[in-house]
Motif scaffolding. Structure first.
Motif, PDB file in Angstrom:
ATOM      1  N   VAL A 229       0.773  -1.374  -0.095  1.00 15.71           N
ATOM      2  CA  VAL A 229      -0.145  -0.111   0.039  1.00 15.71           C
ATOM      3  C   VAL A 229       0.833   1.302  -0.130  1.00 15.71           C
ATOM      4  O   VAL A 229       1.770   1.386   0.919  1.00 15.71           O
ATOM      5  N   PRO A 230       0.791   2.038  -0.839  1.00 14.96           N
ATOM      6  CA  PRO A 230       1.442   3.430  -1.007  1.00 14.96           C
ATOM      7  C   PRO A 230       1.426   4.034   0.647  1.00 14.96           C
ATOM      8  O   PRO A 230       0.685   4.161   1.231  1.00 14.96           O
ATOM      9  N   THR A 231       2.658   4.520   0.978  1.00 15.26           N
ATOM     10  CA  THR A 231       3.020   4.982   2.471  1.00 15.26           C
ATOM     11  C   THR A 231       1.968   6.096   2.655  1.00 15.26           C
ATOM     12  O   THR A 231       1.274   5.886   3.867  1.00 15.26           O
ATOM     13  N   GLY A 232       1.513   6.909   1.911  1.00 18.47           N
ATOM     14  CA  GLY A 232       0.805   8.095   1.874  1.00 18.47           C
ATOM     15  C   GLY A 232      -0.656   7.754   2.296  1.00 18.47           C
ATOM     16  O   GLY A 232      -1.305   8.368   2.735  1.00 18.47           O
ATOM     17  N   PHE A 233      -0.935   6.499   1.634  1.00 21.47           N
ATOM     18  CA  PHE A 233      -2.228   6.021   1.669  1.00 21.47           C
ATOM     19  C   PHE A 233      -2.699   5.774   2.960  1.00 21.47           C
ATOM     20  O   PHE A 233      -4.008   5.854   3.305  1.00 21.47           O
ATOM     21  N   TRP A 234      -2.088   5.316   3.868  1.00 15.07           N
ATOM     22  CA  TRP A 234      -2.315   4.976   5.181  1.00 15.07           C
ATOM     23  C   TRP A 234      -2.763   6.331   6.083  1.00 15.07           C
ATOM     24  O   TRP A 234      -3.505   6.122   6.953  1.00 15.07           O
ATOM     25  N   GLY A 235      -2.240   7.554   5.609  1.00 15.95           N
ATOM     26  CA  GLY A 235      -2.337   8.368   6.499  1.00 15.95           C
ATOM     27  C   GLY A 235      -3.197   9.691   5.794  1.00 15.95           C
ATOM     28  O   GLY A 235      -3.274  10.806   6.374  1.00 15.95           O
TER      29      GLY A 235
END
Length: 285
Positions: A229-235
Motif C-alpha cells: 500500500v502506498p505509504t501516504g495512503f495510510w495517512g
C-alpha cells in the motif's frame, strides 16, 4: 411547474393528458402511488427541463419517445419496477446533465451515446446492466458522480477516468470489473468516496491515490489487489472508513497512519501484511 410529489393518491397511471401542457418546464410526481407505464404523451412536453417520477410503482420499459425531450436537463426514474434496456436515441438529449434510473430492473448495456453526453451525475445502481462501461464516460468535463453498484458490469474502468472532470463520488461495487484501478481518479483533487468492493480489480493501489487528501471513504475490499500500500495512503487526513479486506496486499502498515486523524474504521484483514504493528495505530478513533 407542476409538483404533486409525496401525496398518497389512489393508485393509478400517469394521466396521458399531461402531455397537453405544452409550456410545462418542471414535472415532479415523486412518490405519488403511480403504476402502469410511462405514457408516450410526455414526449410532447418540448420545454420540459426536469422530470421526476421516482419512488412509484411504474413498470414496463422506458419509452423511446422520451428521447424527444431535447430540453431535458434532469431525469429521475429511480425506485420503480422499470424493465428492458435504456432506449436508443439518448444521444439526442444534448442538454441532459443528471440521470438517475437506479433501483429498477433494467437490463442490457450502458449506451455509448449516453456516456458521450456532458453528464454531471449518472446513477444506474441496483439494476441488471451487463457489458463494459463505455470509455467515453471519462471524457465528460462535468462528471462528478458515478454510481453503478450492484449490476453485472464487466471489463476495465477507463484508465483516464477522473482526468477530465472533478470526480467526487465513485461507486462501482458488486460488479465484475477487472484490471487496474485508474491512476487518474483523483487528478482534480476532489474525490471524496471510492467504493469498489466485490470486483476483480488487480495490480497495485496507484501511488496517486496517496495524494488524494479529499477522500473520506475508501472501500477496496474483496478484489485481487497486490503489492504494498502506498505509504501516504495510510495517512489520509479525512478518511473515516478505510477498507482493504480480502486482497493480496503485503508489506507493513506505515507509521504515516498517525495522520489519519478522522479514521474510525480500519478493516484490512485477510491480506499478507507483515512487520510490526506501529504504535501509531492506537492514536485514531
Amino acid at each position: 411547474m407542476l409538483n404533486l410529489s409525496y401525496n398518497p393518491f389512489t393508485p393509478g397511471r400517469i394521466p396521458p393528458e399531461l402531455g397537453n401542457l405544452a409550456n410545462l418546464e418542471v414535472l415532479w410526481l415523486t412518490e405519488c402511488n403511480l403504476n402502469g407505464e410511462i405514457p408516450d404523451s410526455l414526449s410532447r412536453l418540448k420545454k420540459l427541463t426536469d422530470l421526476d417520477l421516482a419512488f412509484n410503482n411504474l413498470a414496463g420499459s422506458i419509452p423511446s419517445s422520451l428521447t424527444e425531450l431535447t430540453s431535458i436537463v434532469q431525469i429521475e426514474l429511480y425506485n420503480n419496477s422499470l424493465t428492458g434496456e435504456l432506449p436508443r436515441g439518448m444521444g439526442k438529449l444534448t442538454e441532459l446533465r443528471r440521470l438517475d434510473a437506479s433501483m429498477n430492473q433494467l437490463t442490457g448495456s450502458i449506451p455509448d451515446e449516453l456516456c458521450r453526453l456532458p453528464l454531471e451525475s449518472l446513477n444506474l445502481y441496483e439494476n441488471r446492466f451487463t457489458g463494459s462501461l463505455p470509455p467515453s464516460i471519462a471524457d465528460s468535463p462535468n462528471l462528478y458522480e458515478l454510481r453503478l453498484f450492484r449490476n453485472g458490469l464487466t471489463g476495465e474502468l477507463p484508465q483516464n477516468l477522473g482526468k477530465n472532470a472533478a470526480l467526487r463520488w465513485l461507486d462501482v461495487s458488486n460488479n465484475h470489473f477487472s484490471g487496474q484501478i485508474p491512476a487518474s481518479l483523483c487528478e482534480n483533487g476532489e474525490l471524496e468516496e471510492i467504493l469498489m468492493i466485490y470486483n476483480s480489480f488487480s495490480g497495485q493501489i496507484p501511488e496517486t491515490l496517496s495524494q488524494c487528501r479529499s477522500l473520506t471513504r475508501v472501500r477496496l475490499g474483496y478484489n485481487r489487489l497486490s503489492g504494498e500500500v502506498p505509504t501516504g495512503f495510510w495517512g489520509l487526513p479525512h478518511v473515516s472508513l478505510f477498507e482493504l479486506v480480502n486482497n493480496s496486499l503485503s508489506g507493513p502498515i506505515s507509521q504515516t497512519i498517525a495522520g489519519a486523524a478522522n479514521l474510525s474504521m480500519l478493516i484490512i484483514d485477510r491480506n499478507n501484511f507483515d512487520g510490526n504493528l506501529p504504535e501509531e495505530i492506537g492514536l485514531f478513533g
